[in-house]
Scaffold this active site. Sequence first.
Site, PDB file in Angstrom:
ATOM      1  CE  LYS A 119      -1.926   1.657   4.065  1.00 43.51           C
ATOM      2  NZ  LYS A 119      -1.599   3.079   4.207  1.00 43.51           N
ATOM      3  CG  ASN A 120       2.340   2.698   3.641  1.00 46.08           C
ATOM      4  OD1 ASN A 120       1.149   2.939   3.447  1.00 46.08           O
ATOM      5  ND2 ASN A 120       2.853   2.565   4.854  1.00 46.08           N
TER       6      ASN A 120
ATOM      7  CB  CYS B 144      -5.093   5.700  10.868  1.00 46.25           C
ATOM      8  SG  CYS B 144      -5.535   4.186  10.064  1.00 46.25           S
TER       9      CYS B 144
ATOM     10  NE  ARG C   5      -0.545   9.874  10.409  1.00 41.03           N
ATOM     11  CZ  ARG C   5      -0.753   8.781   9.716  1.00 41.03           C
ATOM     12  NH1 ARG C   5      -1.887   8.156   9.791  1.00 41.03           N
ATOM     13  NH2 ARG C   5       0.180   8.311   8.924  1.00 41.03           N
TER      14      ARG C   5
ATOM     15  CG  ASP D  88       2.725   1.295   9.502  1.00 44.40           C
ATOM     16  OD1 ASP D  88       2.335   2.162  10.293  1.00 44.40           O
ATOM     17  OD2 ASP D  88       2.832   1.492   8.271  1.00 44.40           O
TER      18      ASP D  88
ATOM     19  NE  ARG E 208      -6.929   3.902   5.411  1.00 46.36           N
ATOM     20  CZ  ARG E 208      -5.964   4.334   6.195  1.00 46.36           C
ATOM     21  NH1 ARG E 208      -6.154   4.395   7.493  1.00 46.36           N
ATOM     22  NH2 ARG E 208      -4.804   4.711   5.701  1.00 46.36           N
TER      23      ARG E 208
HETATM   24  C1  UD1 Z   1       3.930   6.863   6.597  1.00 45.95           C
HETATM   25  C2  UD1 Z   1       3.124   5.622   6.353  1.00 45.95           C
HETATM   26  C3  UD1 Z   1       2.584   5.063   7.641  1.00 45.95           C
HETATM   27  C4  UD1 Z   1       3.703   4.862   8.641  1.00 45.95           C
HETATM   28  C5  UD1 Z   1       4.550   6.114   8.781  1.00 45.95           C
HETATM   29  C6  UD1 Z   1       5.789   5.905   9.632  1.00 45.95           C
HETATM   30  C7  UD1 Z   1       2.199   5.968   4.132  1.00 45.95           C
HETATM   31  C8  UD1 Z   1       0.992   6.197   3.312  1.00 45.95           C
HETATM   32  N1  UD1 Z   1       2.021   5.946   5.467  1.00 45.95           N
HETATM   33  O1  UD1 Z   1       3.047   7.822   7.160  1.00 45.95           O
HETATM   34  O2  UD1 Z   1       1.942   3.822   7.371  1.00 45.95           O
HETATM   35  O3  UD1 Z   1       3.144   4.550   9.894  1.00 45.95           O
HETATM   36  O4  UD1 Z   1       4.988   6.560   7.504  1.00 45.95           O
HETATM   37  O5  UD1 Z   1       6.553   4.857   9.139  1.00 45.95           O
HETATM   38  O6  UD1 Z   1       3.289   5.754   3.619  1.00 45.95           O
HETATM   39  N2  UD1 Z   1       5.352  14.581  11.266  1.00 45.95           N
HETATM   40  C9  UD1 Z   1       5.335  15.897  11.644  1.00 45.95           C
HETATM   41  N3  UD1 Z   1       5.256  16.837  10.660  1.00 45.95           N
HETATM   42  C10 UD1 Z   1       5.191  16.509   9.346  1.00 45.95           C
HETATM   43  C11 UD1 Z   1       5.213  15.145   8.969  1.00 45.95           C
HETATM   44  C12 UD1 Z   1       5.293  14.203   9.950  1.00 45.95           C
HETATM   45  O7  UD1 Z   1       5.398  16.221  12.819  1.00 45.95           O
HETATM   46  O8  UD1 Z   1       5.126  17.408   8.501  1.00 45.95           O
HETATM   47  C13 UD1 Z   1       5.439  13.551  12.320  1.00 45.95           C
HETATM   48  C14 UD1 Z   1       4.178  12.681  12.377  1.00 45.95           C
HETATM   49  O9  UD1 Z   1       3.173  13.304  13.134  1.00 45.95           O
HETATM   50  C15 UD1 Z   1       4.712  11.438  13.026  1.00 45.95           C
HETATM   51  C16 UD1 Z   1       6.119  11.323  12.437  1.00 45.95           C
HETATM   52  O10 UD1 Z   1       6.467  12.620  11.980  1.00 45.95           O
HETATM   53  O11 UD1 Z   1       4.785  11.594  14.404  1.00 45.95           O
HETATM   54  C17 UD1 Z   1       6.240  10.326  11.302  1.00 45.95           C
HETATM   55  O12 UD1 Z   1       5.371  10.701  10.261  1.00 45.95           O
HETATM   56  P1  UD1 Z   1       5.651  10.345   8.728  1.00 45.95           P
HETATM   57  O13 UD1 Z   1       6.941   9.623   8.617  1.00 45.95           O
HETATM   58  O14 UD1 Z   1       5.458  11.580   7.938  1.00 45.95           O
HETATM   59  O15 UD1 Z   1       4.481   9.329   8.420  1.00 45.95           O
HETATM   60  P2  UD1 Z   1       3.490   9.362   7.214  1.00 45.95           P
HETATM   61  O16 UD1 Z   1       4.195   9.701   5.960  1.00 45.95           O
HETATM   62  O17 UD1 Z   1       2.265  10.101   7.588  1.00 45.95           O
END
Ligand code: UD1
Length: 421
Positions: free
Chosen positions: A22-23, A116, A121, A305, A397
């Site tokens: 998925k990711n 989720c 986030r 995850d 999902r």
């Molecule tokens: C992606 C994955 C998700 C996985 C996560 C961490 C997809 C679609 N989803 O989510 O399944 O759990 O990586 O491996 O690929 N953060 C901030 N500011 C930002 C961006 C992120 O503070 O602008 C924080 C988030 O709140 C979180 C952490 O950074 O605490 C990690 O987030 P991130 O690596 O961005 O995860 P996703 O890309 O949302």
Amino acid sequence: MEIIQITGQTPLYGELTVQSSKNAVLPMIAAALLAKGTTAIKKCPRITDVFHMTEIMEELGCRIRWENNTLCIDTSDSKTCRIRALSAGSMRSSVIFLGSLLGRMKEADIPYPGGCVIGKRPIDMHLAGLKKMGVVFEEGEQNLHAKAENLCGCKISLPYPSVGATQNLMLAAVLAEGTTSINGCSREPEVTQLVVFLNQMGADIVWKRPDCLVVHGVKELHAITCQAAADRIVAGTYLAAAAATRGKVVLRGAPVGQLDAVYRVLLKTGGKLRITDDTILFDGSQAVKGIEWIKTTPYPGFPTDLQSQLAAILSISDRKSHIEETVFESRFAAVEELNKMQADIKVNGRVIEICPVKKLYGARVHARDLRGGAALVIAGLAAEGDTVITGYEFLARGYADIAGDLAALGGKIQKIEVQDE
Ligand code: UD1
């Protein structure tokens, strides 16, 4: 509505081929926008997050076609940069359209992303990086508008290796003027896979260091045909199910090189592993040991995850365990539900303390997020008696057919349609 019904305590036994990731495919779908023509993704998983992404692509004027399990995306007539689809507001990954729309049209107008319920986030890192590239944002009540007269390469340092921010910035940078470096970037396999995908389209992206990507802007990209890679989290979920039921499984077509941290944990529980080319043979018959302390971290660490699924296994181990969640601050939605099945898990800030119980017992529980839902499935398979899981839409999902897969491994599990309550 659809629910999952499980009668537990049958050890899983048998072979299964792992679905695609998925990711990995979600950002590839958005990336298809960067080239005119038809991009085809073979072995694309039929999951609702993919369907939501394709709905958004259709709203953007793309033509979507499925040829068996190949997703074909024709972007030739895409002319709008406005997304209003409800699905965009309900999935976190829709934020990825910022980068690809800015790349294609230098403008994007998207609803704030949902997804989720696992912590706040925020998307501040996405926005700060894009601003540095020359993007100007207007924050509306429902929508975020982004525009760049010139999208320019620059030096970006991420304070945390965010997967989504790294991917979004790459998507914006591939067609920008000049060179963009993304320091402190994520090194998750799904980022690497997006680099390969974009380079196949004609982009010029290189790894300068394991935590630094350099993107040299090019004039245009072309449509490609590619194959989606196997899903490491789905593989990890099924290994966890085998461990919890003390079963033995063979996973074929598995992403064997991406699961080292997971193997280490499974070995610590007493499981036995044999890895060949693309196959994982796992014997979970002795996977009974607890783990004193483990924390989730960005790749190559233990993935967030799989944190909930691990909690399900450790809840029936031989000693007290702790899991520290360092990636998402409140990703413990499954704990309350696992406790309804007589697990004994306490949440203490970012740490869960898991006091082992002899047995879990079947109960009616509710999935509140995708991976937490998978943990309930695992617990249901291990528990004595019958479990009913509502909230199936979260599982759909990311898992194309979790009930069918686990039934194929001998689990007494089925998905059934019932009247909405
Ligand atoms: C992606 C994955 C998700 C996985 C996560 C961490 C997809 C679609 N989803 O989510 O399944 O759990 O990586 O491996 O690929 N953060 C901030 N500011 C930002 C961006 C992120 O503070 O602008 C924080 C988030 O709140 C979180 C952490 O950074 O605490 C990690 O987030 P991130 O690596 O961005 O995860 P996703 O890309 O949302």
